[in-house]
Design a protein around this motif. Structure first.
Motif, mmCIF file in Angstrom:
data_model
loop_
_atom_site.group_PDB
_atom_site.id
_atom_site.type_symbol
_atom_site.label_atom_id
_atom_site.label_comp_id
_atom_site.label_asym_id
_atom_site.label_seq_id
_atom_site.Cartn_x
_atom_site.Cartn_y
_atom_site.Cartn_z
ATOM 1 N N THR A 105 0.938 -1.119 -0.162
ATOM 2 C CA THR A 105 0.152 -0.129 0.034
ATOM 3 C C THR A 105 0.907 1.331 0.089
ATOM 4 O OG1 THR A 105 -1.765 -1.170 1.198
ATOM 5 C CG2 THR A 105 -1.877 1.280 1.469
ATOM 6 N N PHE A 153 -1.875 -3.652 -7.441
ATOM 7 C CA PHE A 153 -3.025 -4.043 -8.283
ATOM 8 C C PHE A 153 -3.381 -5.371 -7.996
ATOM 9 C CE2 PHE A 153 -6.121 -4.825 -11.766
ATOM 10 C CZ PHE A 153 -6.846 -3.421 -11.967
ATOM 11 N N SER A 157 -6.357 -7.272 -5.934
ATOM 12 C CA SER A 157 -7.288 -8.274 -6.558
ATOM 13 C C SER A 157 -7.527 -9.336 -5.721
ATOM 14 C CB SER A 157 -6.823 -8.911 -7.942
ATOM 15 O OG SER A 157 -6.835 -7.555 -8.769
ATOM 16 N N MET A 162 -10.824 -3.253 -2.677
ATOM 17 C CA MET A 162 -11.240 -2.371 -3.712
ATOM 18 C C MET A 162 -10.478 -0.927 -3.499
ATOM 19 S SD MET A 162 -13.000 -3.823 -5.583
ATOM 20 C CE MET A 162 -13.460 -2.736 -6.921
ATOM 21 N N VAL A 163 -10.254 -0.492 -2.297
ATOM 22 C CA VAL A 163 -9.481 0.700 -2.195
ATOM 23 C C VAL A 163 -8.130 0.745 -2.558
ATOM 24 C CG1 VAL A 163 -8.492 2.397 -0.352
ATOM 25 C CG2 VAL A 163 -10.895 1.216 -0.030
ATOM 26 N N LEU A 165 -6.989 -1.508 -4.954
ATOM 27 C CA LEU A 165 -7.338 -1.391 -6.516
ATOM 28 C C LEU A 165 -7.166 -0.325 -7.230
ATOM 29 C CD1 LEU A 165 -9.833 -4.598 -7.218
ATOM 30 C CD2 LEU A 165 -7.380 -4.266 -8.237
ATOM 31 N N LYS A 166 -8.107 0.596 -6.563
ATOM 32 C CA LYS A 166 -8.426 2.039 -7.309
ATOM 33 C C LYS A 166 -7.087 2.740 -7.055
ATOM 34 C CE LYS A 166 -13.335 1.837 -6.510
ATOM 35 N NZ LYS A 166 -14.430 2.561 -5.696
ATOM 36 N N GLU A 167 -6.536 2.839 -5.764
ATOM 37 C CA GLU A 167 -5.296 3.631 -5.833
ATOM 38 C C GLU A 167 -4.365 3.304 -6.508
ATOM 39 O OE1 GLU A 167 -2.859 6.432 -3.967
ATOM 40 O OE2 GLU A 167 -5.222 6.182 -3.997
ATOM 41 N N SER A 168 -4.012 2.075 -6.744
ATOM 42 C CA SER A 168 -2.952 1.399 -7.535
ATOM 43 C C SER A 168 -3.066 1.507 -8.863
ATOM 44 C CB SER A 168 -2.652 -0.240 -7.452
ATOM 45 O OG SER A 168 -2.550 -0.687 -5.900
ATOM 46 N N GLY A 169 -4.336 1.410 -9.441
ATOM 47 C CA GLY A 169 -4.635 1.789 -10.654
ATOM 48 C C GLY A 169 -4.330 3.305 -11.051
ATOM 49 N N LYS A 170 -5.002 3.970 -10.056
ATOM 50 C CA LYS A 170 -4.664 5.532 -10.222
ATOM 51 C C LYS A 170 -3.263 5.949 -10.360
ATOM 52 C CE LYS A 170 -5.872 8.126 -6.656
ATOM 53 N NZ LYS A 170 -6.629 8.788 -5.766
ATOM 54 N N ASN A 305 -10.350 -10.123 -13.011
ATOM 55 C CA ASN A 305 -9.057 -9.490 -13.399
ATOM 56 C C ASN A 305 -8.213 -10.574 -14.072
ATOM 57 O OD1 ASN A 305 -8.600 -6.625 -12.145
ATOM 58 N ND2 ASN A 305 -9.468 -7.764 -10.617
#
Length: 332
Positions: A105, A153, A157, A162-163, A165-170, A305
């Protein structure tokens, strides 16, 4: 081994002490503290049982208030404790779920330092590739911070987080965007050197690129799961992401859209391969959520995924084969 320090209310201590005894710790002790309603426990556990005990403590205290468990790695114990049974050794994890989640994280967070490092590493990579300087390209691989969001990410998965996932993708999108913008701007300053092997090799998309990226992503995830330094593996991951990203920006700025499309394909292929292999390693190491409901959500996120990634990977491999056949026909 791990040391677990447990701070909790006195009325909740009996349940936790029973859990500690059930998992046969190497050693444990209860300390007296100044607060009358508080208890402080210190437990030394084998790695193979630390995760199970921490989960049991969490379940026992889930509805309680004012408690905290601190996990501390132990380098050595004198005298050496009795070894674990074979069954426990097989299930042994070098890193606990909470430790791995904390590390990943932190590395996947979108910070100003991440953006600055992405920009600086792109400058070094772009100049190094354009001048065919191997040392400069390696230097860019060392400082590139793109390992964190890829592993974040994959772990998100695996845990259904989900937090994360979104932070890593961003973070990954932001890092690659910075790389493209910086390389695009440099293309107006640097005349593109089409004789550079380092630069032109980032337009060659072959099936062996798939094997390289799969191996790099798997090694990175495995090193994290084993509690080892991921720096050297991070170099491999950076090699798979940053150079084609920088090459893409340079070719776009120079108007070489054919070469740019090949660099983009290599970049996208590597991202998908890294993600697939990291997902597989985290799954095989049984890094999963604590609760049954969380596990159902994690399974759903994992298979979604994996399905999307494998579908994209198959599509890209088909495109590679078609391109290779087209080049063979042209040469013939």
């Amino acid at each position: 081994m791990r040391q677990l320090e447990i701070h909790l209310k006195a009325r909740d201590s009996e349940t936790v002490i029973r859990a500690i005894k059930a998992f046969e710790p190497v050693d444990w002790v209860q300390f007296k503290v100044h607060q009358e309603d508080r208890v402080y426990l210190k437990v030394v556990m084998h790695d193979g049982r630390s995760q199970a005990l921490s989960d049991a403590i969490y379940r026992a205290l889930d509805t309680c208030k004012d408690w905290r468990v601190t996990l501390i790695p132990i380098e050595a114990v004198i005298p050496a404790p009795e070894p674990l049974e074979e069954e426990d050794k097989k299930a042994q994890l070098k890193v606990l779920r909470e430790e791995l989640l904390d590390d990943v994280t932190r590395d996947a967070a979108l910070t100003s330092d991440f953006l600055i490092l992405s920009g600086l590493s792109t400058i070094v990579a772009a100049i190094g590739m354009n001048s065919n300087g191997v040392a400069a390209v390696i230097g860019a691989m060392v400082i590139a911070p793109l390992l964190g969001p890829i592993l974040g990410f994959a772990l998100g998965s695996g845990l259904g987080n989900m937090v994360l996932l979104k932070e890593s993708g961003k973070t990954l999108v932001a890092g690659l965007t910075i790389a493209l913008i910086v390389a695009f701007a440099l293309s107006f300053i640097l005349p593109i050197n089409f004789e550079s092997q380092q630069l032109m090799s980032r337009t060659q998309v072959r099936l062996d690129s798939v094997a390289l990226a799969l191996a790099a992503g798997g090694a990175a995830a495995l090193s994290m799961a084993q509690g080892k330094s991921a720096v050297l593996v991070g170099v491999m991951v950076a090699a798979a992401l940053l150079p084609p990203g920088a090459a893409l920006g340079l070719f776009l700025g120079a108007g070489e859209f054919g070469l740019a499309s090949r660099s983009a394909m290599l970049l996208f292929l590597n991202i998908v391969c890294l993600l697939v292999s990291a997902l597989a390693v985290f799954r095989l190491k049984q890094i999963k959520p604590r609760g049954w409901i969380d596990q159902q959500n994690a399974d759903r996120a994992f298979w979604i995924n994996v399905g999307l990634s494998i579908s994209l990977l198959v599509l890209l491999m088909v495109l590679i084969v078609v391109l290779d056949l087209g080049e063979a026909v042209d040469l013939g």
